[in-house]
Scaffold this active site. Structure first.
Site, mmCIF file in Angstrom:
data_model
loop_
_atom_site.group_PDB
_atom_site.id
_atom_site.type_symbol
_atom_site.label_atom_id
_atom_site.label_comp_id
_atom_site.label_asym_id
_atom_site.label_seq_id
_atom_site.Cartn_x
_atom_site.Cartn_y
_atom_site.Cartn_z
ATOM 1 N N LYS A 13 0.831 -1.210 0.000
ATOM 2 C CA LYS A 13 0.000 0.000 0.000
ATOM 3 C C LYS A 13 0.868 1.264 0.000
ATOM 4 O O LYS A 13 0.607 2.186 -0.755
ATOM 5 C CB LYS A 13 -0.901 0.049 1.254
ATOM 6 C CG LYS A 13 -1.889 -1.089 1.351
ATOM 7 C CD LYS A 13 -2.867 -0.855 2.500
ATOM 8 C CE LYS A 13 -2.218 -0.825 3.881
ATOM 9 N NZ LYS A 13 -1.588 -2.087 4.285
ATOM 10 N N ARG A 88 -9.020 0.579 9.473
ATOM 11 C CA ARG A 88 -8.468 -0.731 9.814
ATOM 12 C C ARG A 88 -9.537 -1.695 10.341
ATOM 13 O O ARG A 88 -9.255 -2.836 10.596
ATOM 14 C CB ARG A 88 -7.454 -0.602 10.930
ATOM 15 C CG ARG A 88 -6.018 -0.336 10.559
ATOM 16 C CD ARG A 88 -5.391 -1.380 9.711
ATOM 17 N NE ARG A 88 -4.028 -1.718 10.091
ATOM 18 C CZ ARG A 88 -2.955 -0.999 9.842
ATOM 19 N NH1 ARG A 88 -3.059 0.139 9.220
ATOM 20 N NH2 ARG A 88 -1.771 -1.436 10.213
ATOM 21 N N ARG A 127 11.786 -6.551 5.109
ATOM 22 C CA ARG A 127 11.684 -5.108 4.861
ATOM 23 C C ARG A 127 12.710 -4.310 5.667
ATOM 24 O O ARG A 127 12.889 -4.545 6.854
ATOM 25 C CB ARG A 127 10.275 -4.669 5.240
ATOM 26 C CG ARG A 127 9.963 -3.243 4.914
ATOM 27 C CD ARG A 127 8.499 -3.044 4.634
ATOM 28 N NE ARG A 127 7.685 -3.025 5.837
ATOM 29 C CZ ARG A 127 6.375 -2.786 5.819
ATOM 30 N NH1 ARG A 127 5.752 -2.591 4.666
ATOM 31 N NH2 ARG A 127 5.692 -2.777 6.938
ATOM 32 N N ARG A 160 11.792 -1.979 11.076
ATOM 33 C CA ARG A 160 10.778 -1.428 11.977
ATOM 34 C C ARG A 160 10.554 -2.374 13.159
ATOM 35 O O ARG A 160 10.571 -3.590 12.988
ATOM 36 C CB ARG A 160 9.450 -1.272 11.221
ATOM 37 C CG ARG A 160 9.379 0.003 10.434
ATOM 38 C CD ARG A 160 8.197 0.046 9.500
ATOM 39 N NE ARG A 160 6.936 -0.443 10.045
ATOM 40 C CZ ARG A 160 5.782 -0.394 9.386
ATOM 41 N NH1 ARG A 160 5.728 0.128 8.175
ATOM 42 N NH2 ARG A 160 4.686 -0.877 9.927
ATOM 43 N N ARG A 171 0.211 -9.095 13.567
ATOM 44 C CA ARG A 171 -0.387 -8.079 12.690
ATOM 45 C C ARG A 171 -1.217 -8.724 11.587
ATOM 46 O O ARG A 171 -2.263 -8.216 11.200
ATOM 47 C CB ARG A 171 0.710 -7.190 12.086
ATOM 48 C CG ARG A 171 1.299 -6.227 13.108
ATOM 49 C CD ARG A 171 2.573 -5.589 12.620
ATOM 50 N NE ARG A 171 2.368 -4.728 11.488
ATOM 51 C CZ ARG A 171 3.282 -4.486 10.556
ATOM 52 N NH1 ARG A 171 4.475 -5.048 10.630
ATOM 53 N NH2 ARG A 171 3.022 -3.684 9.558
HETATM 54 P P1 AMP Z 1 1.071 0.333 9.416
HETATM 55 O O1 AMP Z 1 2.303 1.123 9.143
HETATM 56 O O2 AMP Z 1 -0.140 0.872 8.665
HETATM 57 O O3 AMP Z 1 1.265 -1.142 9.226
HETATM 58 O O4 AMP Z 1 0.721 0.562 10.968
HETATM 59 C C1 AMP Z 1 1.599 0.177 11.998
HETATM 60 C C2 AMP Z 1 0.845 0.039 13.308
HETATM 61 O O5 AMP Z 1 0.231 1.301 13.641
HETATM 62 C C3 AMP Z 1 -0.305 -0.953 13.296
HETATM 63 O O6 AMP Z 1 0.132 -2.266 13.552
HETATM 64 C C4 AMP Z 1 -1.186 -0.406 14.423
HETATM 65 O O7 AMP Z 1 -0.653 -0.718 15.699
HETATM 66 C C5 AMP Z 1 -1.054 1.087 14.222
HETATM 67 N N1 AMP Z 1 -2.074 1.612 13.299
HETATM 68 C C6 AMP Z 1 -1.874 2.179 12.068
HETATM 69 N N2 AMP Z 1 -3.039 2.555 11.509
HETATM 70 C C7 AMP Z 1 -4.012 2.212 12.390
HETATM 71 C C8 AMP Z 1 -5.443 2.320 12.398
HETATM 72 N N3 AMP Z 1 -6.106 2.856 11.348
HETATM 73 N N4 AMP Z 1 -6.108 1.846 13.479
HETATM 74 C C9 AMP Z 1 -5.452 1.332 14.539
HETATM 75 N N5 AMP Z 1 -4.129 1.165 14.600
HETATM 76 C C10 AMP Z 1 -3.396 1.619 13.549
#
Ligand code: AMP
Length: 216
Positions: A13, A88, A127, A160, A171
């Protein structure tokens, strides 16, 4: 153009969003990026979010919905935006609909990028990101010329915290349980478009723009 990008962690994404912002000159809004910055800056928001993020769990809805509500008010969103990592779960999707209804600016499309579980594991555990310029690499698919060093700026590459294997499993489980239903939500609304997330980055990008520009 107002877009939501859907897909499991590692589906690509963020990569596609970066190409879309160049083509359409609209901002990418990534709740993950906003939260990671808050963690790095040590803000109260960051302190609250960090414990959830480290475990691979979702940060509470009220927090991320508040972030999006504020972000969408900014001037650069007038022409549109790409939401990456939000919504999410279905509760977030409904909250977004309510917000957009009051602004009289509904979403144009929700694009789902579909990738298998095994492929996702490799993509995520491999990654690496540059500390200096944010350039992304994958030690299996697109390694830097010199291990641990960015080709572009010579910066140090890092993994990360939430890209470690245990957190990744969590996740992906959270994705299946909570985020996959969002795909059905947008399908019912008639704005879902699915794209296979395999092949080259440009192949996937071309499929997405042919949908957005109604050539597909
Ligand atoms: P991402 O970079 O989008 O994979 O997000 C990393 C982490 O941030 C996720 O595993 C969640 O802990 C948190 N996070 C990001 N976006 C959301 C969301 N829309 N709702 C809840 N937690 C989020």
């Amino acid at each position: 153009m107002r877009l939501v990008l859907l897909g499991a962690p590692g589906a690509g994404k963020g990569t596609q969003a970066k190409k879309l912002i160049e083509r359409y000159s609209i901002p990418q809004i990534s709740t993950g990026d906003i939260l990671r910055k808050a963690v790095a800056d040590g803000t109260p928001l960051g302190k609250e979010a960090k414990s959830y993020m480290d475990k691979g769990e979702l940060v509470p809805d009220s927090v991320v919905i508040g972030i999006i509500r504020e972000r969408l008010k900014e001037n650069d969103c007038k022409k549109g935006y790409i939401l990456d990592g939000f919504p999410r779960n279905v509760a977030q999707a409904k909250a977004l609909d309510e917000m957009l209804k009051s602004l009289n600016s509904p979403l144009d499309f929700a694009i789902s990028i579909d990738v298998s579980f095994d492929e996702l594991m490799k993509r995520l555990t491999g990654r690496r990101t540059c500390k200096g310029c944010g350039q992304m690499y994958n030690i299996y698919f697109s390694p830097p010329k010199k291990e641990g060093v960015c080709d572009k700026c010579g910066g140090e590459l890092y993994q990360r915290d939430d890209d470690k294997e245990e957190t990744i499993r969590k996740r992906l489980e959270v994705y299946e349980a909570q985020t996959a239903p969002v795909i059905g939500y947008y399908k019912e609304k008639g704005i879902l478009k699915s794209v296979p997330g395999t092949g080259s980055i440009d192949d996937i990008f071309n499929k997405i723009i042919s949908i957005l520009e109604k050539r597909g």
